[in-house]
Scaffold this active site. Structure first.
Site, PDB file in Angstrom:
ATOM      1  N   GLN A  92       0.802  -1.176   0.057  1.00 48.40           N
ATOM      2  CA  GLN A  92       0.009   0.123  -0.149  1.00 48.40           C
ATOM      3  C   GLN A  92       0.904   1.263   0.071  1.00 48.40           C
ATOM      4  O   GLN A  92       0.271   2.341  -0.386  1.00 48.40           O
ATOM      5  CB  GLN A  92      -0.890   0.207   1.203  1.00 48.40           C
ATOM      6  N   HIS A 176      -6.925 -20.815   0.996  1.00 48.31           N
ATOM      7  CA  HIS A 176      -8.019 -19.921   1.216  1.00 48.31           C
ATOM      8  C   HIS A 176      -9.134 -20.259   0.290  1.00 48.31           C
ATOM      9  O   HIS A 176      -8.978 -20.253  -0.854  1.00 48.31           O
ATOM     10  CB  HIS A 176      -7.803 -18.488   0.449  1.00 48.31           C
ATOM     11  N   TYR A 207     -13.498 -10.602   2.905  1.00 48.19           N
ATOM     12  CA  TYR A 207     -13.716 -10.089   4.211  1.00 48.19           C
ATOM     13  C   TYR A 207     -14.891  -9.412   4.592  1.00 48.19           C
ATOM     14  O   TYR A 207     -15.223  -8.328   3.923  1.00 48.19           O
ATOM     15  CB  TYR A 207     -12.248  -9.213   4.827  1.00 48.19           C
ATOM     16  N   HIS A 262     -10.899 -10.079  10.225  1.00 46.32           N
ATOM     17  CA  HIS A 262     -10.072  -8.784   9.818  1.00 46.32           C
ATOM     18  C   HIS A 262     -10.582  -7.780  10.675  1.00 46.32           C
ATOM     19  O   HIS A 262     -10.569  -6.632   9.983  1.00 46.32           O
ATOM     20  CB  HIS A 262     -10.543  -8.719   8.179  1.00 46.32           C
ATOM     21  N   HIS A 362       1.966 -14.707   8.430  1.00 50.59           N
ATOM     22  CA  HIS A 362       1.047 -14.068   7.411  1.00 50.59           C
ATOM     23  C   HIS A 362       1.863 -13.952   6.223  1.00 50.59           C
ATOM     24  O   HIS A 362       2.843 -13.610   5.873  1.00 50.59           O
ATOM     25  CB  HIS A 362       1.026 -12.517   7.588  1.00 50.59           C
TER      26      HIS A 362
HETATM   27  C1  GCO Z   1      -4.350 -12.359   5.429  1.00 47.53           C
HETATM   28  C2  GCO Z   1      -4.796 -10.855   5.556  1.00 47.53           C
HETATM   29  C3  GCO Z   1      -4.422 -10.154   4.283  1.00 47.53           C
HETATM   30  C4  GCO Z   1      -4.333  -8.646   4.290  1.00 47.53           C
HETATM   31  C5  GCO Z   1      -3.703  -8.264   2.994  1.00 47.53           C
HETATM   32  C6  GCO Z   1      -3.397  -6.432   3.419  1.00 47.53           C
HETATM   33  O1  GCO Z   1      -5.176 -12.883   6.568  1.00 47.53           O
HETATM   34  O2  GCO Z   1      -4.135 -12.877   4.720  1.00 47.53           O
HETATM   35  O3  GCO Z   1      -5.804 -10.414   6.274  1.00 47.53           O
HETATM   36  O4  GCO Z   1      -5.289 -10.706   3.266  1.00 47.53           O
HETATM   37  O5  GCO Z   1      -5.571  -8.233   4.224  1.00 47.53           O
HETATM   38  O6  GCO Z   1      -2.235  -8.637   3.286  1.00 47.53           O
HETATM   39  O7  GCO Z   1      -2.643  -6.060   2.206  1.00 47.53           O
HETATM   40 MG    MG Z   2      -5.645 -11.474   7.989  1.00 48.40          MG
END
Ligand code: GCO
Ligand code: MG
Length: 452
Positions: A92, A176, A207, A262, A362
């Protein structure tokens, strides 16, 4: 009267003993000198092999083959052909990260020794006096991972070996599943189960149902900005238990289900919804609250025993300390480049060991393949590994990044090359320039902005 032995009277037996001792000492002296020679040789060969190598240049490589900005730091050295790559992806604010890499980081690094990762990390970390923001931490992450990559290449071994070797044969991952209805999500779960995944995240309409939301009142009223998303949190809160019920009915109980709130709903609403999910045995529920609402974890822990994952939005390594000491969550969701790379991520993971908190790094689409591989090196070595978020590396992405980790039967496998194991084709990368648009504004029906 019996003769008293004086302290130091050499008699024949004593003489023999002395001779024996002398020759033993001589022998050990000899072997000692042989060992000393061997150690000298080892030290010499190490110092020869590891003769100081300096940083010649540091630059950012930016690319967006899938429309998602990816940033990699390349550390070039004085040793021909030796360079390191590290992930600095803050999608971002990519332009700011690139500018900082090509200016402050390059200026700071040139001429310095590649070997002292910890000192390089700490000295650049404090060099801005103000520190710990997402831009600067991603810049440090790029440097940190690139120096680990170089150290692995110089040592001739994969980075996980430098972190202590394998604690498992491969990295268990979650996929996912998504869909616009509970039935569509269940179909997607079945698809990933057939690919061998044992852990699958379930989201309906992305989300917070934003993907399937109707036209909100704020838009009808002409309030807000272009690209604003709308979240109907009441509809979302009702939809999640129905989705879990449907997926359990269709896919059974032999699959671990994860869900990402989220951080988008009121804390007490999150707690009440999570309690309704207990019967569906979630593997973990992620980001029930925003980092601005950490105190609510006390309430959550008293209200339900559903496992919780938190942390992708934590930038400051210290944000993990209190929640871990209080065991407010069960899985550490570190976004490795947001906190500064491999070095701090390993520290947090190791700290988790003492509170029986596992990792769930993540790993979304806005992490470069270098970053995904770096995650896997840590995942392979640490004891308290939990699960790794996995992504699919498209052909276009692999035309830019070679050596990407491979997925088989729900496990991520590294390629065993020295270093991190991923390389980049700069010419290919340049074909997909990064952009500066980022749309993370989400509003309620009346137009109120929420934490996204
Ligand atoms: C996840 C995350 C991502 C974020 C994204 C932000 O659990 O994978 O929440 O989807 O939203 O990385 O840029
Ligand atoms: Mg997340």
């Amino acid at each position: 009267m019996r003769k008293i032995e004086s302290e130091y009277q050499p008699g024949r037996r004593k003489l023999l003993k002395m001779i024996a001792l002398g020759s033993t000492a001589g022998f050990f002296g000899l072997t000692g000198s042989i060992n000393a020679n061997a150690q000298d040789k080892q030290r010499d060969s190490y110092t020869n092999r590891m003769a100081p190598v300096k940083i010649k240049n540091v630059k950012a490589i930016a690319t967006a083959p899938e429309g998602i900005n990816l940033i990699v730091v390349k550390v070039e050295t004085t040793e021909p052909g030796l360079y390191g790559l590290g992930c600095a992806t803050f999608t971002q604010r990519a332009v700011s990260v690139v500018a900082t890499i090509n200016s402050y980081l390059n200026e700071f690094c040139v001429g310095k020794d590649v070997d002292n990762i910890e000192d390089m990390w700490n000295s650049f970390y404090v060099s801005s006096y103000w520190r710990n923001g997402p831009v600067l931490n991603n810049v440090i992450s790029g440097l940190d991972e690139a120096l680990w990559d170089i150290k692995g290449k110089r040592a001739g071994m994969p980075v996980y070996q430098l972190l202590g070797g394998k604690s498992r044969f491969a990295v268990d991952c979650y996929a996912h599943a998504n869909g616009t209805s509970p039935e569509a999500v269940a179909e997607d779960v079945k698809k990933y189960m057939s690919q061998g995944f044992r852990h699958i995240r379930v989201q309906q309409g992305g989300y917070g149902l934003t993907g399937v939301a109707q036209k909100p009142d704020f838009a009808t009223a002409g309030f807000g900005y272009e690209g604003d998303q709308y979240m109907n949190d009441y509809a979302y809160l009702k939809s999640v238990p129905v989705m879990f019920e449907t997926v359990r009915k269709v896919c059974g109980d032999d699959v671990e289900l994860l869900h990402d709130i989220h951080e988008r709903v009121q804390p007490m609403d999150a707690i009440n919804m999570i309690k309704k999910l207990e019967q569906f045995r979630p593997f973990f529920i992620e980001d029930p609250f925003s980092p601005e609402n950490m105190e609510w974890f006390k309430q959550l822990r008293m209200s339900t025993s559903v496992p919780i994952a938190m942390g992708e939005l934590f930038n400051n390594i210290n944000e993990f300390k209190l929640p871990m000491v209080n065991q407010w969550f069960d899985y550490i969701r570190v976004h490795v480049s947001q906190i500064g790379g491999i070095s701090p991520a390993v520290k947090i993971a190791r700290l988790g060991e003492y509170f029986n908190i596992k990792t769930a790094f993540h790993g979304p689409g806005d992490v470069s393949p270098v970053g995904h591989a770096a995650h896997a090196h840590i995942d392979m070595a640490i004891w308290n590994f939990g699960i790794q978020e996995a992504v699919h590396f498209s052909d276009k992405l692999q035309s830019i990044f070679s050596g990407c980790p491979t997925m088989k039967n729900g496990y991520m496998h590294l390629n065993e090359s020295p270093g991190i194991g991923v390389d980049v084709n700069e010419k290919e990368a340049a074909k997909y320039p990064i952009g500066s648009k980022s749309r993370w504004q989400v509003r309620k029906n009346d137009g109120t902005i929420i934490r996204p």
